[in-house]
Scaffold this motif. Structure first.
Motif, mmCIF file in Angstrom:
data_model
loop_
_atom_site.group_PDB
_atom_site.id
_atom_site.type_symbol
_atom_site.label_atom_id
_atom_site.label_comp_id
_atom_site.label_asym_id
_atom_site.label_seq_id
_atom_site.Cartn_x
_atom_site.Cartn_y
_atom_site.Cartn_z
ATOM 1 N N ARG A 113 35.019 40.249 39.843
ATOM 2 C CA ARG A 113 33.709 40.729 40.241
ATOM 3 C C ARG A 113 32.712 39.571 40.273
ATOM 4 N N ARG A 114 32.760 38.743 39.249
ATOM 5 C CA ARG A 114 31.824 37.631 39.149
ATOM 6 C C ARG A 114 32.059 36.608 40.270
ATOM 7 N N THR A 115 33.317 36.247 40.508
ATOM 8 C CA THR A 115 33.611 35.271 41.565
ATOM 9 C C THR A 115 33.332 35.868 42.929
ATOM 10 N N GLY A 116 33.493 37.172 43.091
ATOM 11 C CA GLY A 116 33.186 37.839 44.358
ATOM 12 C C GLY A 116 31.700 37.810 44.645
ATOM 13 N N GLU A 117 30.867 37.865 43.627
ATOM 14 C CA GLU A 117 29.419 37.838 43.804
ATOM 15 C C GLU A 117 28.942 36.482 44.305
ATOM 16 N N HIS A 118 29.632 35.398 43.937
ATOM 17 C CA HIS A 118 29.218 34.058 44.324
ATOM 18 C C HIS A 118 29.890 33.569 45.592
ATOM 19 N N ASP A 119 30.864 34.316 46.078
ATOM 20 C CA ASP A 119 31.577 33.913 47.305
ATOM 21 C C ASP A 119 30.766 34.361 48.515
ATOM 22 N N ALA A 128 44.884 45.575 27.781
ATOM 23 C CA ALA A 128 43.612 46.160 28.227
ATOM 24 C C ALA A 128 42.523 45.098 28.315
ATOM 25 N N VAL A 129 42.447 44.231 27.313
ATOM 26 C CA VAL A 129 41.456 43.156 27.321
ATOM 27 C C VAL A 129 41.721 42.225 28.504
ATOM 28 N N ALA A 130 42.971 41.870 28.747
ATOM 29 C CA ALA A 130 43.312 40.990 29.868
ATOM 30 C C ALA A 130 42.919 41.640 31.192
ATOM 31 N N PHE A 131 43.162 42.945 31.352
ATOM 32 C CA PHE A 131 42.793 43.656 32.569
ATOM 33 C C PHE A 131 41.282 43.646 32.767
ATOM 34 N N LEU A 132 40.540 43.944 31.716
ATOM 35 C CA LEU A 132 39.071 43.973 31.810
ATOM 36 C C LEU A 132 38.503 42.594 32.126
ATOM 37 N N LEU A 133 39.039 41.569 31.494
ATOM 38 C CA LEU A 133 38.575 40.206 31.781
ATOM 39 C C LEU A 133 38.897 39.807 33.211
ATOM 40 N N SER A 134 40.064 40.181 33.672
ATOM 41 C CA SER A 134 40.460 39.878 35.043
ATOM 42 C C SER A 134 39.533 40.576 36.032
ATOM 43 N N ALA A 135 39.238 41.847 35.798
ATOM 44 C CA ALA A 135 38.342 42.608 36.681
ATOM 45 C C ALA A 135 36.940 42.008 36.655
#
Length: 148
Positions: A138-144, A127-134
């Protein structure tokens, strides 16, 4: 607990017989140690060397070895000890915290609560890995600039 009492001669049958008789009389009677020593023709010290701990029929919760009563006083007080790791506790307390026979065990003798902990930990890690991945996506999508 050991079947051969401490101090009992290894291959000498007579020593083994004396040790067996000593343990039988010591653990099955309330006779004083001085009286038992006289009856057996032993010194008090020799008698104590021949007395083996009495099994309490409990596995040690720390190391799994058999727990026992080191003398009649500890037996009367319900205090058991482990010769392997040195744990001492009340026999009733150990019995109360021990799962019923066959309950709480899985193949290989592992405790069921440990198995549950491993499974829960694996799910929590996923669950932690999934949340970190999401969050990272999201963060990299905001800067792209292309939004890809």
């Amino acid at each position: 607990m050991a079947t051969t009492p401490h101090g009992a001669g290894g291959t000498d049958g007579q020593s083994t017989d004396v040790a067996a008789r000593t343990n039988e009389l010591y653990w099955s009677s309330d006779a004083g140690v001085n009286r038992l020593a006289r009856e057996l023709g032993l010194s008090k010290g020799a008698l104590y060397q021949l007395v083996a701990p009495l099994s309490a029929g409990l596995p040690c919760p720390r190391c799994g070895a058999e727990m026992g009563y080191s003398n009649r006083t500890t037996r009367d007080r319900g205090l058991v000890s482990c010769a392997e790791c040195g744990l001492e506790d009340q026999a009733e307390r150990i019995r109360a915290h021990r799962p019923a026979k066959g309950e709480g065990e899985i193949e290989g003798g592992a405790d069921l609560s440990l198995a549950k902990l491993v499974v829960v930990s694996a799910f929590a890690g996923a669950a932690v890995a999934f949340l970190l991945s999401a969050a990272l996506k999201r963060r990299t999508g905001e800067h792209d600039p292309d939004g890809i």
